[in-house]
Design an enzyme around this catalytic site. Structure first.
Site, mmCIF file in Angstrom:
data_model
loop_
_atom_site.group_PDB
_atom_site.id
_atom_site.type_symbol
_atom_site.label_atom_id
_atom_site.label_comp_id
_atom_site.label_asym_id
_atom_site.label_seq_id
_atom_site.Cartn_x
_atom_site.Cartn_y
_atom_site.Cartn_z
ATOM 1 N N ALA A 132 9.183 -15.206 -2.011
ATOM 2 C CA ALA A 132 8.789 -15.743 -0.705
ATOM 3 C C ALA A 132 9.705 -16.878 -0.273
ATOM 4 C CB ALA A 132 7.337 -16.244 -0.769
ATOM 5 N N SER A 162 6.406 -21.192 -5.086
ATOM 6 C CA SER A 162 6.534 -20.139 -4.071
ATOM 7 C C SER A 162 5.776 -18.900 -4.517
ATOM 8 C CB SER A 162 8.008 -19.750 -3.906
ATOM 9 O OG SER A 162 8.407 -18.952 -5.026
ATOM 10 N N ASP A 163 5.385 -18.091 -3.555
ATOM 11 C CA ASP A 163 4.942 -16.769 -3.957
ATOM 12 C C ASP A 163 6.202 -16.025 -4.393
ATOM 13 O OD1 ASP A 163 2.311 -14.620 -2.667
ATOM 14 O OD2 ASP A 163 3.561 -14.472 -4.462
ATOM 15 N N TRP A 164 6.010 -14.926 -5.069
ATOM 16 C CA TRP A 164 7.151 -14.240 -5.701
ATOM 17 C C TRP A 164 8.008 -13.550 -4.627
ATOM 18 C CZ3 TRP A 164 4.415 -16.964 -8.559
ATOM 19 C CH2 TRP A 164 4.605 -17.100 -9.933
ATOM 20 N N TYR A 204 3.566 -15.785 1.770
ATOM 21 C CA TYR A 204 4.737 -14.978 2.137
ATOM 22 C C TYR A 204 5.102 -15.110 3.606
ATOM 23 C CZ TYR A 204 4.951 -12.185 -2.150
ATOM 24 O OH TYR A 204 5.112 -11.744 -3.439
#
Ligand code: GLC
Length: 735
Positions: free
Chosen positions: A270, A266-268, A235
């Site tokens: 991010a 990607s992170d959620w 993030y």
């Protein structure tokens, strides 16, 4: 180039997994990568621009598109590092309430790291991968290997400790085990997500040496040795650019230098910019408009950064289609390795073998920190009363903690396990304290009936022969939980006062810490025994009872330091700009001196040191020798020794080898872990063991060369059984 028969059959999913023992089957992705690459090129030429774009972003909370027209399946992802998370609804953070998604909850990865047992890590990954396979997941969103920099980080329990060498050795087999099932592991969070405070926006600045020597090695091992198929961007920002589309991290280091051929996810929520995401290495954008646990805005998938905006940028020539093609190749390669992999076994879950792995990891990861006058083990005998006090004796811990929380088929609590184990002794119990609901969003409300709970606990403890306080942290907000860091170093919910009160009425007291982080131990002198028991998953109570009762001998070693006080820790020594940062800017001032590196080099005694862990038996180590006194770059340093079990109980010891360089031209920690081996020994058994350290592992990262460099001269080898239990120091020369 036409599709060969094999390739065309994959496209239409003609193959089904085999029921034979999955470990015996070839792993397709390694069997014929040339065939895969040929098929990828063929498919790429047949895709429309819209179909290519569709592959690069989510279609639901936890899935991304395939190509229905060509029979290419969608990709399904699921958390987490310790077990397969419950099913969610297609496009909400409501659980889907399926009736077939209960799973085995394995111990948290900090417990796995504490086993110092790479073979066991493979078994963990393989069992977890089987459960993910059974749940028909293509990507398992774990393991996490962010380094334990501060004891306040909410997610340390999900990671593998403070030492890059330990994390590297333990993460590789875990990944190989998971992926043997045709399920992709997803090493995360790349990189420098070492705290939860401001995780979505803090910008991390740090030296090249700290980056390459401390925070990247476990990711590099995951890629180059583990062959990990996916990686999750973090993030935070690194040196001014978001980690999920960071040119330096994802293009220069990960894809060019390390040769990563997999998919960056990607992170959620991010992802923040179309052009950066297109050009700087993001392959699949997930969770835009949400944060991986809740807070869902209407995030219509066409408006993702890598959806319509990306399509338009290519159509109007602002972005070259070659960037899209690279993403598509990687995503198709992932698909061939997972969803389209015809050799996948069928997977299974909640079976005895998985429970046995979870139990073994738990038993081997539990750390016996203190054992005055052999307080532990507590034998099961008639006429003895054992008082079990504390909320963590009964509190479910497989839930909570954020995205790694699980819907376990069962979870044996410490109290249940202890009641089951002790058939003759009398077990009495009192809650002692209560902390409130365990959901992620709950802020802890101090219990209103605190004094009543304390009185009950005192009553129960007064006449017992043994008092076991089962406390620690829990996985609710501002505890060991994603999304926030702890707000203080000590035990919450008045536990310190309770331990002191219990000691007053009965000094025969031991403490079991259920937690994933170091805590302040002001009451340490009052307790005879202290055990670090981690979050152990489904088999918690059985593992704890076996250790407390003595049918299992503890062998875990701390994967991180317990500082006496917070400011003894390197991240908290330099003030706010070093942790948690000021105005979203942060600088890792301690540099390469993380954890025991800091304590050793600054001469600050730890409460308990990295690598520390006691046993119920005794070991003796003799004849420590090395195979030479001088070495060259491509040599191996071989340490040999004999180790004996001089006690009455079978047990395991972890021999550790640290290396340091006195009078170095560059800044260095006093010593760094460069080798370890866990040795199982029956009573009176002796084994000869060797530990090999490639001389190249002594390299340091030279910012001036932008590469690793070996300094010639004299080094010290420190051989011992903990970072503060060094048995012998040996001088060697590197020519
Ligand atoms: C969360 C976490 C990440 C998880 C993802 C999906 O925010 O940071 O570890 O895999 O979102 O739940």
């Amino acid at each position: 180039m036409g599709l060969n028969l094999l390739g065309s059959l994959y496209l239409f999913g003609e193959f089904v997994g085999s029921r034979e023992n999955p470990t015996a089957l070839p792993n397709f992705s390694l069997k014929d990568p040339i065939a895969i690459e040929a098929e990828i090129e063929c498919i790429l030429n047949r895709l429309t621009l819209e179909e290519k774009i569709d592959l690069c972003h989510a279609q639901s909370k936890f899935s991304s598109m395939g190509v229905p027209r060509l029979g290419i399946p969608e990709l399904w992802m699921s958390d987490g590092p310790h077990g397969v998370r419950a099913e969610f609804e297609w496009d909400s953070w409501n659980k889907a309430n399926w009736t077939n998604d209960e799973i085995t909850a394995f111990p948290a990865l900090t417990c796995l790291a504490s086993t110092f047992n790479p073979e066991l890590s493979w078994a963990y990954g393989f069992a977890l991968g089987e459960e993910a396979r059974y749940r028909d997941k293509d990507v398992l969103l774990g393991p996490g290997v962010n380094i334990y920099r501060t004891p306040l980080n909410g997610r340390n329990f999900e990671y593998m400790g403070e030492d890059p060498y330990l994390a590297s050795r333990m993460v590789v087999p875990y990944i190989q085990g998971v992926q043997k099932n045709g399920v992709a592991a997803c090493v995360k969070h790349f990189a420098l997500n070492n705290q939860e405070y401001w995780r979505n926006k803090v910008n991390v600045e740090l030296s090249d040496r700290a980056l390459h020597e401390i925070y990247l090695p476990a990711f590099k091992a995951a890629v180059q040795e583990g062959g990990v198929w996916t990686l999750m961007g973090a993030y935070n920002k690194v040196r001014g650019q978001y980690a999920c589309h960071n040119e330096f991290l994802l293009m220069d280091i990960l894809k060019e230098k390390w040769g990563f051929d997999g998919v960056v996810i990607s992170d959620w929520n991010a992802t923040h910019d179309t052009k950066e995401a297109a050009l700087y290495g993001l392959d699949i954008e997930m969770g835009t408009g949400t944060n991986g646990m809740d807070v869902s805005k209407l995030d219509h998938y066409d408006y993702y950064f890598l959806a319509k905006p990306f399509l338009e940028a290519i159509e109007n020539g602002a972005i070259d289609e070659a960037f899209l093609d690279d993403k598509v190749r990687r995503i198709l390669r992932l698909n061939f390795r997972t969803a389209m992999n015809p050799y996948k076994p069928l997977g299974r879950k909640n079976n005895p073998e998985h429970h046995a792995v979870a139990l073994q990891v738990a038993e081997e990861g539990i750390v016996l920190l203190k054992n005055e006058s052999n307080f532990f083990p507590i034998k099961d005998q008639a006429g003895v009363t054992i008082a079990i006090i504390g909320e963590n004796a009964t509190r479910p811990m497989t839930i909570g903690g954020g995205s790694s929380g699980l819907k376990a088929e069962f979870e044996i609590s410490p109290l249940e396990g202890i009641r089951e184990y002790y058939q003759s002794a009398k077990i009495v119990h009192a809650l002692g304290y209560e902390s409130g609901p365990s959901d992620y969003n709950q802020v802890m409300a101090p219990s209103s009936n605190r004094s009543k709970l304390l009185e009950e606990a005192i009553e129960v403890a007064r006449d017992a022969d043994y008092v076991l306080f089962v406390g620690g942290l829990n996985k609710s907000r501002n505890q060991d939980c994603e999304g926030g860091d702890r707000l203080s170093y000590g035990l919450p919910f008045n536990q310190e006062a309770i331990i002191n009160e219990l000691y007053e009425v009965n000094p025969n007291i031991g403490v079991l810490l259920v937690s994933g982080n170091a805590v302040a131990l002001p009451w340490l002198d009052k307790v005879k025994g202290l055990i670090q028991t981690w979050y152990l998953g489904s088999m918690t109570g059985q593992a704890i009872a076996n250790i407390v009762g003595g049918s299992a001998n503890p062998s875990g070693k701390l994967p991180f330091t317990f500082p006496k006080k917070l400011t003894d820790n390197g991240a908290h020594y330099f003030g706010e700009h070093s942790y948690p940062g000021v105005d979203f800017e942060q600088n890792y001032e301690e540099g390469i001196l993380v954890g025991y590196r800091w304590h050793d080099t600054m001469g600050i005694d730890a409460e308990f040191a990295f690598g520390h862990g006691l046993s119920y038996t005794d070991f003796s180590i003799e004849g420590i020798v090395v195979n030479s006194v001088q070495y060259h770059l491509d040599d191996d340093i071989r340490i040999a020794l004999s180790i004996s079990n001089t006690g009455k109980m079978a047990g395991s010891e972890v021999v550790q080898v640290y290396v340091g360089k006195p009078n170095s031209k560059v800044h260095r920690a006093k010593k760094e872990l460069k080798g370890f081996k866990k040795v199982d020994l029956r009573p009176s058994e002796t084994k000869q063991i060797t530990i090999d350290i490639p001389v190249s592992d002594l390299n340091y990262y030279d910012p001036n060369r932008a590469n690793w460099h070996l300094e010639r001269g004299m080094y010290h080898l420190f051989v011992g059984t903990a970072s503060d239990q060094i048995l012998k120091k040996i001088k060697i020369m590197i020519k």
